[in-house]
Write an enzyme that holds these catalytic residues in place. Structure first.
Site, PDB file in Angstrom:
ATOM      1  N   LYS A  51      -3.270   9.522  -2.223  1.00  0.00           N
ATOM      2  CA  LYS A  51      -2.665  10.390  -1.207  1.00  0.00           C
ATOM      3  C   LYS A  51      -1.177  10.491  -1.499  1.00  0.00           C
ATOM      4  O   LYS A  51      -0.529   9.488  -1.862  1.00  0.00           O
ATOM      5  CB  LYS A  51      -2.927   9.760   0.159  1.00  0.00           C
ATOM      6  N   SER A  58      -5.828  12.328   8.043  1.00  0.00           N
ATOM      7  CA  SER A  58      -4.888  13.085   7.229  1.00  0.00           C
ATOM      8  C   SER A  58      -5.127  12.953   5.720  1.00  0.00           C
ATOM      9  O   SER A  58      -4.496  13.643   4.932  1.00  0.00           O
ATOM     10  CB  SER A  58      -3.459  12.632   7.553  1.00  0.00           C
ATOM     11  N   SER A 113      -7.171   8.167   9.808  1.00  0.00           N
ATOM     12  CA  SER A 113      -6.920   9.040   8.663  1.00  0.00           C
ATOM     13  C   SER A 113      -7.613   8.699   7.356  1.00  0.00           C
ATOM     14  O   SER A 113      -7.590   9.502   6.427  1.00  0.00           O
ATOM     15  CB  SER A 113      -5.412   9.160   8.424  1.00  0.00           C
TER      16      SER A 113
END
Length: 529
Positions: free
Chosen positions: A122, A197, A221
């Site tokens: 990420k 996310s 997330s």
């Protein structure tokens, strides 16, 4: 500084010399299992870490082959149709690193369990060789001086960071939209989000752009995108993994976690990642709680005799989700688990979010501390400066600007102290409930409704905040699919979440692995065959 503008130069290299001289346009048509095919070639699609390591050791494939395979799939499915938009930055030295690791394997042997394994991060994980933007345009060239603690652990174990992935900007919401990366699409239904996310990481793993990936989880997330795209998402006990070098959202709740296609791969990742980090004080609590080998708990009979508590307050009423969840309960019973129903309104996710979530207080101060680590030449130096650029995605800009939330200096707010007290009380309640009912884990659908349509603009009904505030480990695994329709050929994925006591990762692995092996709900998206 490197410029990361296009995948094309790297893909030109990848096209030449694909596995068995296969053209890049056909690379994704290689055999599709994790074992040797009848003609003696290795089937890389959906392959797990352990099978890849066996193939590498047997010289059936090389790490260079793997990188070329994944680069070709990124080009075909992320940059061309269906344009999933998962990757934000490609590592320009991925092939070079793969070749070096192949040489190292031949001359010295593998350095660790991930030797030569391509992974994605990420884009809130610091990397010394690629920018870390948090998905923000103004931070597109923000270059940390060193790797995040976990990024270094991955490299030390031999992993190749093939790409950085899109996220909901600054990891502040749950539909994976950022000013730098745009909207990431769900590969099972292009009209829906991939959750968030960590949706870019989830997409990349689900569509086989890498073997595994890393996300961060403040509320939902890691587990939200796992539920949305048919993956395993593991949020460990608060303190088992370091957060140093990860752009923070709220350090009282932030945790890192792996996203994988199997529970076995998640266990391998924990073996590499768990450990004490002197620069992250919460990891000191992990001493004495780190298993020697998490893969030792991959037991097909791991559900036998387990007591699982259904958290009724967060099951919801969506018929498609409950169809999957009720079938999961039947499957768990068939594998020897005992189901107990927990009736307590204090476990309602909306109530917990309202009373315990501290993001609105910690977000900007934590972000300011992160910017200090980047030095004077960084493009952004504070949360106020970032807000002033006007580059933030509109949903995040509103949150950051709101005078009632996310202001830079409100850690002395009495409401913040009350939220911390409420969180501590919830932790006591979780432990008492599990003790009183002699539970091995709690269970619930990660989301009370199907993952949102992009047009909806937000994701209601997520349940991950229970484990985030309880600071307990939770693993989301594929539970099945909703009824197929014109937009979703397989249906929309639904994730089942198991939450354990603090430091109970071994038991959660037993439970999740046994359920996974009994049901085998993992399916490759039809849009990325």
């Amino acid at each position: 500084m490197f410029q990361f503008l296009s995948l094309r130069p790297l893909l030109a290299l990848a096209i030449v010399g694909m596995v068995g001289s296969t053209p890049a346009c056909a690379a994704d048509k290689a055999p599709v299992t994790d074992k040797m095919s009848p003609n003696g070639t290795f089937d890389m699609l959906e392959a797990n870490i352990q099978s890849i390591q066996k193939a590498l050791a047997a010289k059936k494939i090389s790490s260079e082959d793997l990188v070329k395979f994944y680069l070709a799939r990124i080009d075909k499915y992320d940059q061309q149709g269906p344009k999933l938009n998962a990757v934000i930055t490609l590592n320009p030295k991925a092939l070079e690193e793969a070749k070096a690791l192949d040489t190292e394997r031949r001359t010295k042997g593998p350095r660790g369990p991930l030797h030569g394994i391509p992974v994605v991060l990420k884009d809130n994980y610091d990397t010394f060789d690629m920018p870390t933007s948090g998905g923000n345009k103004a931070m597109a060239n923000s270059q940390p001086a060193k790797d995040a603690f976990l990024a270094k652990k991955l490299r030390d174990a031999g992993a190749i960071i093939i790409a950085k992935t899109n996220l909901h900007e600054l990891a502040r919401a749950g539909t994976t939209m950022s000013s730098r990366g745009g909207q990431t699409l769900n590969p099972y239904d292009l009209t829906r989000t991939p959750g968030g996310s960590s949706g870019g990481t989830a997409d990349a793993v689900a569509a086989n752009f890498a073997v595994a990936g890393m996300g961060s989880d403040t509320v939902n997330s890691v587990r939200s995108p796992a539920s949305a795209v048919n993956l395993v998402g593991f949020r460990p006990t608060y303190g088992l993994l370091s957060r140093s070098g990860i752009i923070p959202a709220a350090l009282t709740q932030d945790m890192a976690g792996p996203l994988t296609r199997s529970v076995a791969d998640a266990a391998v990742m924990l073996n590499v990642l768990a450990g004490v980090d002197p620069t992250d004080a919460i990891t000191a609590a992990a001493r004495g709680h780190i298993a020697a080998d998490y893969t030792a708990f991959l037991k097909k009979n791991g559900l036998k005799g387990k007591r699982l508590g259904v958290v009724q307050a967060i099951v919801g009423t969506d018929p498609e989700v409950n169809k999957v969840f009720n079938k999961a309960l039947d499957d768990l019973k068939a594998q020897g688990a005992e189901i107990i129903y927990i009736q307590d309104p204090n476990f309602d996710a909306g109530k917990i979010s309202k009373e315990c979530d501290v993001q609105v207080y910690e977000s900007n101060p934590n972000l300011d501390d992160y910017f200090k680590t980047l030095g004077p030449n960084a493009p952004i130096h504070s949360s106020a400066e970032l807000i002033a650029t006007g580059t933030l995605d509109k949903s995040i800009q509103k949150l950051m600007n709101d005078s009632q939330a996310l202001m830079p200096n409100n850690l002395s707010d009495p409401n913040y102290k009350k939220a911390l007290e409420n969180g501590a009380a919830l932790r006591v309640l979780v432990k008492k409930t599990m003790d009183d009912n002699k539970l091995d884990a709690m269970i619930y659908p990660h989301q009370q409704v199907l993952v949102a349509k992009i047009a909806d603009g937000g994701q209601p009904g997520r349940n991950g905040i229970l484990a985030s505030i309880a600071q307990t480990p939770a693993i989301t695994v594929p539970g099945g699919f909703s009824t197929p329709n014109a937009d979703a050929a397989l249906g929309v994925p639904v994730g089942i979440e198991f939450m354990g006591r603090q430091w109970s990762e071994p038991k959660l692995i037993e439970i999740a692995y046994a359920y996974e092996q009994a049901t085998k709900h993992r399916r490759l998206p039809t849009l990325t065959p």
